[in-house]
Design a protein around this motif. Structure first.
Motif, mmCIF file in Angstrom:
data_model
loop_
_atom_site.group_PDB
_atom_site.id
_atom_site.type_symbol
_atom_site.label_atom_id
_atom_site.label_comp_id
_atom_site.label_asym_id
_atom_site.label_seq_id
_atom_site.Cartn_x
_atom_site.Cartn_y
_atom_site.Cartn_z
ATOM 1 N N THR A 42 0.820 -1.249 0.206
ATOM 2 C CA THR A 42 0.083 0.014 -0.112
ATOM 3 C C THR A 42 0.787 1.312 -0.019
ATOM 4 N N ILE A 43 2.217 1.121 0.588
ATOM 5 C CA ILE A 43 3.199 2.263 0.343
ATOM 6 C C ILE A 43 3.311 2.777 -0.968
ATOM 7 N N LEU A 44 3.242 1.715 -1.943
ATOM 8 C CA LEU A 44 3.323 2.303 -3.395
ATOM 9 C C LEU A 44 2.250 3.077 -3.862
ATOM 10 N N LEU A 74 0.591 5.242 -2.218
ATOM 11 C CA LEU A 74 1.009 6.695 -1.591
ATOM 12 C C LEU A 74 2.236 7.228 -2.287
ATOM 13 N N LEU A 75 3.474 6.386 -2.387
ATOM 14 C CA LEU A 75 4.587 6.978 -2.874
ATOM 15 C C LEU A 75 4.707 7.268 -4.495
#
Length: 51
Positions: free
Chosen positions: A2-4, A6-7
């Motif tokens: 899920t960080i992808l 956001l990033l």
């Protein structure tokens, strides 16, 4: 994973911001005469000012 989510948009946004800043400097004439500015800083007769 899920960080992808956001990033990836943040990196695209930062890249767009950098491209916008570059475009702004290009339109403002920052690169119009870079060699002339480098030469003017070395010349003494231009620093005497008016009069």
């Amino acid at each position: 994973m899920t960080i992808l989510l956001l990033l990836a948009p943040m990196s695209v946004g930062l890249a767009a911001l950098g491209l916008g800043a570059f475009w702004w400097t290009l339109r403002a004439g920052q690169y119009a005469d870079p060699k002339g500015d480098a030469a003017r800083i070395l010349l003494d007769h231009l620093d005497e000012g008016p009069g």
